[in-house]
Design a protein around this motif. Structure first.
Motif: not given
Ligand SMILES: Nc1ncnc2c1ncn2[C@@H]1O[C@H](COP(=O)(O)OP(=O)(O)OP(=O)(O)O)[C@@H](O)[C@H]1O
Length: 315
Positions: A14, A38, A209-210
């Motif tokens: 991930q 994030s 973010d992400k």
């Protein structure tokens, strides 16, 4: 001072941080903010190699951090975290002096440095020989920051350092950090998910973010020139007004004519604090005092309404 070039990190397949480019300037107070998960903490921990990056390169003072011995790298960087991690069976003084002991400072030098840091962090000398469980959360947090600063590191890394504190203590410590940053001029990188904390502390704000940087710049730029809807929504359309007030100081909106009625404002206060004072005192004009307590002018409530969402005026 610290530069990320195309840095990525994956945990068990991930992606936590993805192709990150970041430049932390010497002496800046940089704040990483963003949604939960994030990649903020991962980014911070990659700087002192608590987490090793998979791809790309990270430079510290011009050197690839992988070329530096880990211990030397960590010695040059203070690290303060929310859970503090004070040693429970060591006194305040021993905790603050942890790194100094490792660096074999003499007893006298250590004592003098501990005294200096306790004064800097507003810790009373009577707390010197207490153990962590005999301190309040705010005092423990101050000891944690003092310990991180002990060996005069080039960089201070802080991960949600005030996360567990009540709002009053938190606000006091935030103000202390602004003062310490001004005083010592150290490079600070702080992670938070608290927008108001970020706006108050940052001179360079990085919104993530992400695993990616969505936008970075001054707090004012992110509020007034958001790159996209995510940035706009993140800072909250409905609260934009008060957040802008929090970035500006009374001194930028002073009128010369003095007034004498009402509890005076301080020139260094934010307009947001001034707004609260107007509401509490139910008046439209208040006197303003400078640092030395001298009357230096007045602030009119209606001038707060002129703080626009676009201009750079006196921020
Ligand atoms: N040691 C780890 N092992 C596995 N996954 C991890 C590890 N550390 C972080 N992650 C994952 O990487 C992603 C980014 O985590 P990170 O802690 O950097 O985010 P964050 O922005 O600091 O989040 P928060 O604000 O919730 O603390 C998350 O999906 C997280 O679950």
């Amino acid at each position: 001072m610290i530069e990320f070039k195309n840095v990525s990190k994956t945990f068990a397949g991930q992606q936590a941080v993805s192709h990150l480019d970041l430049h932390v300037k010497t002496g800046a107070f940089s704040v990483l903010i963003g949604t939960s998960g994030s990649g903020k903490s991962t980014t911070l921990k990659m700087i002192n190699r608590l987490v090793e990056h998979d791809d790309g390169a990270i430079y510290f003072a011009g050197e690839d951090i992988r070329q530096l011995p880990v211990l030397e790298l960590r010695r040059r960087m203070g690290y303060a975290i929310q859970s503090i991690g004070l040693f429970p069976h060591w006194t305040v003084a021993q905790n603050i002096a942890t790194v100094l002991q490792l660096q074999k400072w003499s007893r006298g030098q250590r004592d003098a440095r501990v005294d200096e840091l306790m004064a800097l962090l507003g810790l009373d000398v009577s707390l010197r020989d207490r153990f962590p469980h005999q301190l309040s959360g705010g005092q423990q947090q101050r000891v944690g920051v003092a310990r991180a600063l002990a060996a005069d590191p080039e960089v201070l890394l802080m991960d949600e350092p005030f996360g567990a504190l009540d709002p009053v203590t938190r606000s006091a410590l935030q103000q202390e950090m602004v003062r310490i940053h001004r005083l010592l001029g150290r490079t600070i990188v702080l992670v938070t998910h608290d927008i108001d904390e970020a706006l108050q502390l940052a001179d360079h704000l990085v919104l993530m973010d992400k695993g990616k940087v969505v936008q970075q710049g001054t707090p004012l730029t992110l509020l007034t020139a958001p790159h996209n809807d995510f940035v706009r929504e993140f800072f909250g359309r409905s609260e934009l007004g008060v957040r802008l007030l929090s970035l500006r100081q009374v001194k930028g909106y002073l009128r010369r004519e003095p007034v004498y009625e009402g509890e005076p404002l301080r020139a260094e206060m934010t307009l947001r604090e001034a707004l609260s004072a107007f509401v509490a005192q139910q008046c439209e004009i208040l006197p303003v005092h400078d640092d030395s307590g001298q009357l230096c002018g007045s602030l009119h409530f209606r001038d707060l309404l002129r703080v626009e969402a676009s201009g750079e005026a006196s921020a």
